[in-house]
Enzyme design. Sequence first.
Site, PDB file in Angstrom:
ATOM      1  CB  SER A 199      -0.869   0.768  -4.400  1.00 29.65           C
ATOM      2  OG  SER A 199      -0.446   0.222  -3.174  1.00 29.65           O
ATOM      3  CE  LYS A 200      -7.373   3.795  -4.689  1.00 31.43           C
ATOM      4  NZ  LYS A 200      -8.263   4.507  -5.559  1.00 31.43           N
ATOM      5  NE  ARG A 201      -4.236  -2.972  -1.961  1.00 32.58           N
ATOM      6  CZ  ARG A 201      -3.368  -3.846  -1.494  1.00 32.58           C
ATOM      7  NH1 ARG A 201      -3.384  -4.169  -0.214  1.00 32.58           N
ATOM      8  NH2 ARG A 201      -2.476  -4.389  -2.289  1.00 32.58           N
ATOM      9  NE  ARG A 248      -4.508   2.340   4.724  1.00 30.00           N
ATOM     10  CZ  ARG A 248      -4.137   2.745   3.529  1.00 30.00           C
ATOM     11  NH1 ARG A 248      -3.042   3.434   3.362  1.00 30.00           N
ATOM     12  NH2 ARG A 248      -4.874   2.453   2.494  1.00 30.00           N
TER      13      ARG A 248
END
Length: 498
Positions: A255-257, A470
């Site tokens: 997942s892109k998270r 991030r």
Amino acid sequence: MPKPTVRTRVAPSPTGDPHVGTAYVALFNYCFARKQGGQFILRIEDTDTARSTRESEAAILRSLRWLGLTWDEGPEVDGPHAPYRQSERGNLYREYANQLLEAGHAFRCFCTPERLSKMRDAQRSAGQRPGYDGLCLRLSPAEVQSRLASNEPFVIRMKVPEEGSCTVEDLLRGPIEIAWNTVDMQVLLKADGMPTYHLANVVDDHLMEITHILRGEEWINSAPKHKLLYEYFGWPMPALCHLPLLRNPDKSKLSKRKNPTSLLFYERMGYLPEALLNYLGLMAWSMPDGEEKFSLQEMVERFELERVSLGGPVFDLTKLGWLNGRWIRENVTDNQFAERVCRWALNENYLMKLVPLVRSRISVLGDLGFLAAPFLSGIITITPGQLMEGNLDHDAVSVALDLALMRMESVEWKKLEIENMLKGIAEAMGVKLRDLLRPFFVAISGSPVSVPLYDAMEILGRDLCRARLRHALALVGKPDSPEKRRWLKAIREDEPAQ
Ligand code: GLU
């Protein structure tokens, strides 16, 4: 009887950025078909009109071409079964849904969304699995006619056996047994006359003469519905093969998270398409001699489904980086390297995006290096000190980055939307926009004096910006102060419902 030609397909839905999982599934379908002299088809599953965009479709096509996964039939290529875009296949699906209705395999359901939502809530609170309760299955023909006469909206659902189980054969997993009482009476045609994935997918796989379906394991639970549809229509079912899902390092579904998932990210970072394909191949397949580095052509030549392994493959950027380095060092000459760099970023198309941003800010061409550096880099080197040089304190910088990371998922990746998002954050936090933007300049461009931020973010793309933000957030840390909680709460309340 001669064996039918092998025909495989990849059937992405054009919603959002082109996904690395699409390339992974496409690669396996491509190799399987090519090895056997068959055909590989690209079909665009865009029946979800609210979420599908032409922009996303164009990016998928471009990314698959970038990787060298060319299709024999599909958009921009055409073929005997055109059109290959479901939204252009007209009334086809409605006709097939009506056929099922007439044969008694499907029924009209007039339940309102409110009733369905109450029904599901009640099922959940009773600890049951949510699913259609069959109310409209019991309507008398006269009742159906009178509701139709009063123009009540309806969907068409498929009938599903209440008892027993369905056995689906999977080429890799063998027989998979799924109890019918876990299978919902799936909507096939929505109230607006558009098909759902299940109906359109089965109808098109049949009409496009697909012989083998290689797709992600998340579709296993849909297989009984599809098998039943093939039976209802009296069509032979293509062979099924569910590939293991790509996973984050913590083993959750990619997942892109947790991991960049957009193919645009890998292209912008400067991974070679050969290396990315090689790595995606390694995710679930191995060369008989165990060699880890192989080309697409070599994978096609040696491809056997038997060598697909079912373990949960972890997508690991460090390993991909290592492989990419090998490709750069071992497979390209100096001239080819220079050519690759030009194709990657020193090309007219990319440079022309930067020119309007840099020209007014330099006095000699030699100033260009500094301003252009963020556009020729992956994750840039910055320090926590640089992020905190402005007027925001530590908590505010952390909250601002955190909020941007949350909000950036729901905005269109255009400079105006990006600007509105950051303005909204400044407003919600009650800080000056200029103060808010400073750490973002540092996070995105590596310096508080750089080219305009919103333009830079649009050009770099959502995934690379996410990775840089991030990285910045990891540097300042995520303090859990009461102040931060108050901001987050206020802003969440402010958030439009999804
Ligand atoms: N449209 C589906 C997807 O986005 C296709 C799934 C399938 O291959 O059947 O993955």
